[in-house]
Design an enzyme around this catalytic site. Structure first.
Site, PDB file in Angstrom:
ATOM      1  N   LYS A  13       6.816   2.104   0.416  1.00 58.34           N
ATOM      2  CA  LYS A  13       7.590   0.884   0.695  1.00 58.34           C
ATOM      3  C   LYS A  13       7.215  -0.288  -0.261  1.00 58.34           C
ATOM      4  O   LYS A  13       8.210  -0.980  -0.737  1.00 58.34           O
ATOM      5  CB  LYS A  13       7.106   0.215   1.910  1.00 58.34           C
ATOM      6  CG  LYS A  13       7.258   1.242   3.398  1.00 58.34           C
ATOM      7  CD  LYS A  13       6.965   0.381   4.764  1.00 58.34           C
ATOM      8  CE  LYS A  13       5.298   0.292   4.872  1.00 58.34           C
ATOM      9  NZ  LYS A  13       4.613   1.467   5.073  1.00 58.34           N
ATOM     10  N   ARG A  88       4.938  -4.698  12.554  1.00 54.17           N
ATOM     11  CA  ARG A  88       3.827  -3.346  12.727  1.00 54.17           C
ATOM     12  C   ARG A  88       3.877  -3.052  14.546  1.00 54.17           C
ATOM     13  O   ARG A  88       3.174  -1.831  14.495  1.00 54.17           O
ATOM     14  CB  ARG A  88       2.930  -3.603  12.108  1.00 54.17           C
ATOM     15  CG  ARG A  88       2.444  -2.474  10.992  1.00 54.17           C
ATOM     16  CD  ARG A  88       1.018  -2.844  10.492  1.00 54.17           C
ATOM     17  NE  ARG A  88       0.758  -1.877   9.679  1.00 54.17           N
ATOM     18  CZ  ARG A  88       0.743  -1.974   8.151  1.00 54.17           C
ATOM     19  NH1 ARG A  88       1.358  -2.970   7.699  1.00 54.17           N
ATOM     20  NH2 ARG A  88       0.254  -1.185   7.463  1.00 54.17           N
ATOM     21  N   ARG A 127      -3.782   7.676  -4.782  1.00 51.69           N
ATOM     22  CA  ARG A 127      -2.960   6.636  -5.375  1.00 51.69           C
ATOM     23  C   ARG A 127      -3.558   5.380  -6.091  1.00 51.69           C
ATOM     24  O   ARG A 127      -4.956   5.501  -5.325  1.00 51.69           O
ATOM     25  CB  ARG A 127      -1.768   5.955  -4.570  1.00 51.69           C
ATOM     26  CG  ARG A 127      -2.560   5.157  -3.346  1.00 51.69           C
ATOM     27  CD  ARG A 127      -1.326   4.577  -2.410  1.00 51.69           C
ATOM     28  NE  ARG A 127      -1.517   3.850  -1.571  1.00 51.69           N
ATOM     29  CZ  ARG A 127      -0.952   3.360  -0.332  1.00 51.69           C
ATOM     30  NH1 ARG A 127       0.256   3.567  -0.476  1.00 51.69           N
ATOM     31  NH2 ARG A 127      -1.540   2.669   0.574  1.00 51.69           N
ATOM     32  N   ARG A 161      -7.459   1.102  -3.422  1.00 50.05           N
ATOM     33  CA  ARG A 161      -7.708   0.288  -2.079  1.00 50.05           C
ATOM     34  C   ARG A 161      -8.754   1.032  -1.326  1.00 50.05           C
ATOM     35  O   ARG A 161      -8.762   2.059  -1.194  1.00 50.05           O
ATOM     36  CB  ARG A 161      -6.359   0.381  -1.360  1.00 50.05           C
ATOM     37  CG  ARG A 161      -5.364  -0.603  -1.680  1.00 50.05           C
ATOM     38  CD  ARG A 161      -4.008  -0.580  -1.013  1.00 50.05           C
ATOM     39  NE  ARG A 161      -4.133  -0.442   0.297  1.00 50.05           N
ATOM     40  CZ  ARG A 161      -3.041  -0.390   1.139  1.00 50.05           C
ATOM     41  NH1 ARG A 161      -1.856  -0.549   0.511  1.00 50.05           N
ATOM     42  NH2 ARG A 161      -3.258  -0.503   2.447  1.00 50.05           N
TER      43      ARG A 161
HETATM   44  P1  AMP Z   1      -0.665  -2.112   4.245  1.00 51.92           P
HETATM   45  O1  AMP Z   1      -0.940  -2.638   2.923  1.00 51.92           O
HETATM   46  O2  AMP Z   1       0.862  -2.591   4.634  1.00 51.92           O
HETATM   47  O3  AMP Z   1      -0.841  -0.608   4.302  1.00 51.92           O
HETATM   48  O4  AMP Z   1      -1.676  -2.742   5.166  1.00 51.92           O
HETATM   49  C1  AMP Z   1      -3.030  -2.404   5.226  1.00 51.92           C
HETATM   50  C2  AMP Z   1      -3.723  -2.877   6.566  1.00 51.92           C
HETATM   51  O5  AMP Z   1      -3.687  -4.481   6.427  1.00 51.92           O
HETATM   52  C3  AMP Z   1      -3.263  -2.415   7.639  1.00 51.92           C
HETATM   53  O6  AMP Z   1      -4.043  -0.879   7.657  1.00 51.92           O
HETATM   54  C4  AMP Z   1      -3.782  -3.336   8.572  1.00 51.92           C
HETATM   55  O7  AMP Z   1      -4.927  -3.228   8.993  1.00 51.92           O
HETATM   56  C5  AMP Z   1      -3.409  -4.537   8.019  1.00 51.92           C
HETATM   57  N1  AMP Z   1      -2.002  -5.160   8.261  1.00 51.92           N
HETATM   58  C6  AMP Z   1      -1.162  -5.157   7.479  1.00 51.92           C
HETATM   59  N2  AMP Z   1      -0.010  -5.549   8.098  1.00 51.92           N
HETATM   60  C7  AMP Z   1      -0.132  -5.906   9.324  1.00 51.92           C
HETATM   61  C8  AMP Z   1       0.779  -6.070  10.437  1.00 51.92           C
HETATM   62  N3  AMP Z   1       1.827  -6.665  10.131  1.00 51.92           N
HETATM   63  N4  AMP Z   1      -0.050  -6.293  11.683  1.00 51.92           N
HETATM   64  C9  AMP Z   1      -1.388  -5.892  11.782  1.00 51.92           C
HETATM   65  N5  AMP Z   1      -2.179  -5.372  10.763  1.00 51.92           N
HETATM   66  C10 AMP Z   1      -1.507  -5.564   9.418  1.00 51.92           C
END
Ligand code: AMP
Length: 215
Positions: A13, A88, A127, A161
């Site tokens: 994404k 989400r 990654r 990360r």
């Molecule tokens: P991402 O970078 O999108 O993979 O997000 C990393 C982490 O941030 C996720 O595993 C969640 O812990 C938190 N997170 C990101 N977006 C959301 C969301 N919309 N709702 C809840 N937690 C989120």
């Protein structure tokens, strides 16, 4: 043009959102990036985010909705935005609809990037990004042309990360199936869901997304 990119962690994404930013002049709104900035700034909310993200769990819906609502109201979103990592959960999707209706904004396309679970763990754990310009790489699939040097900016520092380890990835995938996948019927019912093959080459995925946008 306003878009939602959906898909499991590691679906690509972020990569496609960056491409769309350049192509369409819209801004990528990554809730994960916003939370990582919050963690970097410290403070009680940053600490809470760090704990939840390290565990691979999800942040509270109300907080995420408030965060994205504030962000969408800023002037740089007027030309359009790409939601990456939000919504989400079904409550987040419902709150988003209400919020957008209040602001008089509509979502033009919802795009699901479909990827097999088996591929995701390898994709995510391998990654890394350039610490200077953010260019993305992978231990097996996309190494820098010269080892240790960023192809884009020549930087020599890279970062991974904290939540891209195997244990956390498995929890994140479980969260995706339990909490995020139920959004799909929600958007399908509203007739706005388009699916692209996230297993394909990056450029092929881009082509498939362009085809959706052209409709
Ligand atoms: P991402 O970078 O999108 O993979 O997000 C990393 C982490 O941030 C996720 O595993 C969640 O812990 C938190 N997170 C990101 N977006 C959301 C969301 N919309 N709702 C809840 N937690 C989120």
């Amino acid at each position: 043009m306003n878009l939602i990119l959906l898909g499991p962690p590691g679906a690509g994404k972020g990569t496609q959102a960056k491409f769309l930013e350049d192509r369409c002049g819209v801004v990528q709104l990554s809730t994960g990036d916003m939370l990582r900035a919050l963690v970097a700034n410290g403070g009680p909310l940053g600490e809470q985010a760090k704990e939840i993200m390290t565990a691979g769990k999800l942040m509270p819906d109300a907080l995420m909705v408030e965060m994205i609502s504030e962000r969408i109201s800023r002037p740089d979103c007027a030309k359009g935005f790409i939601l990456d990592g939000f919504p989400r959960t079904v409550p987040q999707a419902e709150a988003l609809d209400l919020m957008l209706a209040e602001k008089g904004i509509r979502i033009d396309h919802v795009i699901l990037m479909k990827v097999d679970d088996a591929a995701l763990v390898e994709r995510i754990t391998g990654r890394f990004t350039c610490a200077k310009c953010g260019a993305g790489y992978h231990d097996s699939f996309q190494k820098p042309k010269t080892a240790g040097v960023c192809d884009v900016c020549g930087g020599s520092e890279f970062k991974r990360r904290a939540d891209d380890n195997e244990t956390t990835v498995k929890t994140r995938l479980a969260q995706y199936h339990a909490q995020t996948a139920p959004i799909l019927p929600y958007y399908a019912k509203h007739g706005v869901l388009n699916t692209v093959d996230g297993m394909a080459e990056i450029s092929e995925v881009t082509k498939q997304i362009e085809a959706v946008l052209a409709n």
